[in-house]
Design an enzyme around this catalytic site. Structure first.
Site, mmCIF file in Angstrom:
data_model
loop_
_atom_site.group_PDB
_atom_site.id
_atom_site.type_symbol
_atom_site.label_atom_id
_atom_site.label_comp_id
_atom_site.label_asym_id
_atom_site.label_seq_id
_atom_site.Cartn_x
_atom_site.Cartn_y
_atom_site.Cartn_z
ATOM 1 N N CYS A 1 12.787 12.404 12.057
ATOM 2 C CA CYS A 1 13.584 12.348 13.224
ATOM 3 C C CYS A 1 15.242 12.369 12.933
ATOM 4 O O CYS A 1 15.764 12.212 12.033
ATOM 5 C CB CYS A 1 13.384 11.442 14.507
ATOM 6 S SG CYS A 1 13.994 9.564 13.962
ATOM 7 N N HIS B 1 -17.827 -1.055 -18.396
ATOM 8 C CA HIS B 1 -16.879 0.140 -18.578
ATOM 9 C C HIS B 1 -15.784 -0.282 -19.583
ATOM 10 O O HIS B 1 -15.651 -1.388 -20.118
ATOM 11 C CB HIS B 1 -16.122 0.838 -17.459
ATOM 12 C CG HIS B 1 -15.550 -0.465 -16.780
ATOM 13 N ND1 HIS B 1 -16.032 -1.317 -15.890
ATOM 14 C CD2 HIS B 1 -13.889 -0.738 -16.660
ATOM 15 C CE1 HIS B 1 -15.144 -2.059 -15.175
ATOM 16 N NE2 HIS B 1 -13.802 -1.897 -15.849
#
Length: 626
Positions: free
Chosen positions: A390, A545
């Site tokens: 703005c 993992h």
């Protein structure tokens, strides 16, 4: 004739907006100077008095000059703008805020034109030499020009304006300025009045008296608050309901434009604003009260923080009396008015925005008209940065940014950054940009590749929910596609053979190796990870993992799902579902997110464990993503 008036008004508004772009980023410095001055004036402590003059005459103008230059040509423009500003500083014995507002942008423009002229024409190896000397030479020339021409002119102009203010004060006529200030506020000329006239003169008075009444001529929230209070009691429909929220935003938030549509809806209310403003100024002069620095935004909080130590009674009474007078007159006007309703407010909001020349981020929240204009396609699944742009980058756009940030947080997307910024500081890193409709074209020119959302309502826009839903849907679809791509029947084993944790990790790792997702080295990294941090996730689930340094051992992203009929002891926890993961790049994060969504509830995991068909396992993950 009306077109000419609109053009003049538009130019004044643009001028005020440009001034604000130089002042607002430096408000912290003004406040710091105000605090030091507030302590120094009554105490006369040398430790504090030593700050007043150097900060006022050098630091603040140089900051303004640097900011003005930077707006036009980044840091290089800022440096030249600051050097050019030094010329007007040495040419006068008064604070050179106006001079800085001229020389800063002039310096930025000059070096920008130079760089454009010589772009691509400088021989390799000489860039640093030319860049440094060009900035130095242009800065020196502009400093001399400012010292000889601009400085004396601004000095004379400021003294003339100061003399005019002194005349009004000495003859008791200062309250009359409300006749001009209050209507000008509604016409959005307050920035030009404040930054271009009042604040520079007020800064000169600070050095002499330690305070100035001029800082509160426009910033007094009393006139607007009185009008909003009248609407709370005597308004009808939406006008009455919205006045409560508007009053808080106006008085506490300091965003005065929120009450402008109420005045435009009933133009005679400008009388209440003027007389309220006059009452406030008269009270200030009677008590010889003032502020020590800029109160921006015009919140009662910032006003009290900047009030001189001997002026609290006068300042507080000026706000109260201005509110009372404005309220009394506005109440009479509204009592005799029979046509105030929500439609009037909507039309007044539109009228105000037409006067302003751009959409108002706060005021547009008073009506329900919203429009989204999107001119670019975007992958909502990869949105990382959202910007609210703005005029000033404060106030209403900050509230809009806060609303979207909360909605994203509630949706689980805290990693998406949401910031508000002055449009003059574009371009910046952004994927989606929210702007007012009248500012969207300007934003598009600065950043044409961004997905632009053009809206009216920054306080309660449906566009916020639409964007969040688009992101949610896209990311859900992306995760679903990733899982569907990674998960095949060959990656699933419904009757695991492992008897312990180590065997289970090896079993999942073997599936990843056999499917060509990883090398044998990755399986070793899975064991290494387990030694440092357990991959038990709860809900009968473990997700083994590799370590962070195992990426080179990953050929492609993949999953390995193994279901066990009997529980496996996993560091003292029961596990019946093991999902081995291998992620290429950062894809493992998306995979983990997908699994977390699917297995967040124990009943989901139990349902998965009891599935007897591999196709149903794949379907399970797709369904729980929806």
């Amino acid at each position: 004739m009306s077109g000419q008036k609109k053009s003049i008004r538009s130019r004044i508004q643009t001028y005020g907006s440009n001034l604000s772009s130089m002042i607002i980023p430096n408000l912290g410095a003004f406040i710091a100077w105000g605090i030091l001055t507030a302590i120094a004036v009554p105490t006369q402590l040398e430790l504090f008095t030593n700050f007043i003059s150097p900060m006022l005459n050098y630091l603040l103008p140089l900051l303004i000059g640097f900011t003005g230059g930077r707006i036009l040509h980044d840091f290089r423009g800022g440096v030249v703008g600051a050097v050019a500003t030094m010329g007007v500083i040495v040419a006068a014995d008064i604070p050179m805020f106006i001079g800085a507002m001229i020389m800063g942008p002039l310096g930025g423009l000059a070096i920008k034109k130079f760089d454009q002229l010589f772009e691509g024409k400088i021989k390799s190896g000489f860039e640093l030499l030319v860049n440094n000397f060009s900035a130095g030479i242009i800065g020196a020339i502009l400093a001399l020009f400012g010292s000889i021409a601009i400085g004396p002119f601004v000095n004379a102009l400021t003294r003339l304006l100061g003399a005019g203010v002194d005349f009004l004060v000495s003859h008791g006529l200062l309250p009359l300025v409300s006749i001009f200030i209050e209507p000008a506020k509604v016409m959005f000329l307050n920035n030009a009045i404040n930054q271009g006239i009042l604040n520079p003169i007020a800064s000169s008075q600070i050095e002499e008296t330690g305070k100035s009444v001029l800082y509160l001529l426009e910033a007094n929230p009393g006139p607007g608050l009185g009008i909003l209070l009248a609407f709370m009691l005597f308004g009808k429909g939406a006008t009455k309901a919205s006045a409560y929220g508007a009053g808080i935003i106006h008085f506490i938030g300091g965003i005065h434009e929120i009450y402008f549509p109420y005045v435009l809806m009933k133009p005679t209310l400008i009388i209440a604003a003027i007389l309220g403003g006059m009452t406030g100024i008269f009270t200030l002069t009677m008590f010889d009260a003032g502020l020590v620095s800029v109160a921006s935004p015009g919140s009662i909080i910032s006003i009290l923080l900047m009030t001189a130590t001997d002026s609290y009674i006068g300042v507080i009474l000026s706000v109260l009396f201005a509110t009372a007078v404005s309220f009394a007159i506005a109440s009479v006007i509204l009592k005799f008015d029979k046509k105030v309703d929500s439609e009037d407010l909507v039309e007044a909001s539109k009228k105000m925005e037409a006067i302003k020349g751009k959409k108002s981020s706060v005021v547009s929240g008073l009506n329900n008209s919203n429009q989204t204009e999107n001119n670019e396609t975007i992958d909502f699944g990869n949105v990382k940065h959202i910007i609210f742009a703005c005029d000033a980058g404060l106030g209403s756009s900050a509230m809009g940014a806060s609303l979207v940030k909360k909605k994203l947080k509630d949706a689980g997307y805290e990693e998406i950054t949401v910031k508000n910024i002055a449009i003059s500081n574009l371009p910046t890193e952004a994927d989606i940009m929210f702007t007012h409709k009248e500012l969207t074209d300007r934003a598009k020119k600065k950043q044409p590749d961004v997905y632009h959302v053009s809206i009216d309502n920054f306080l309660n826009s449906p566009s916020y929910d639409e964007v969040v839903e688009h992101i949610k849907a896209a990311r859900s679809l992306d995760r679903e596609k990733k899982v569907d791509k990674l998960l095949t029947e060959e990656n699933i084993k419904l009757s695991g053979e492992a008897k312990n944790k180590e065997q289970a990790i090896a079993e999942a790792g073997r599936i990843l190796v056999e499917q060509g997702c990883v090398s044998e080295e990755y399986v070793e990294k899975m064991f290494e990870r387990e030694k440092s941090v357990s991959t038990y996730m709860g809900n009968l689930l473990a997700i083994p993992h590799g370590t962070d340094d195992a990426k080179e051992a990953v050929y492609q992203s993949g999953l390995a799902i193994v279901v066990y009929e009997n529980s496996i002891d996993w560091d003292g926890n029961e596990v019946r579902l093991v999902i081995g993961i291998a992620g290429k790049g950062n894809e493992h994060l998306e995979i983990l997110s997908s699994i977390a969504t699917s297995c967040s509830e124990l009943e989901n995991v139990e349902q998965l464990i009891n599935i007897k068909n591999k196709k149903d396992v794949i379907a399970f993950f797709s369904e729980t993503e929806d």
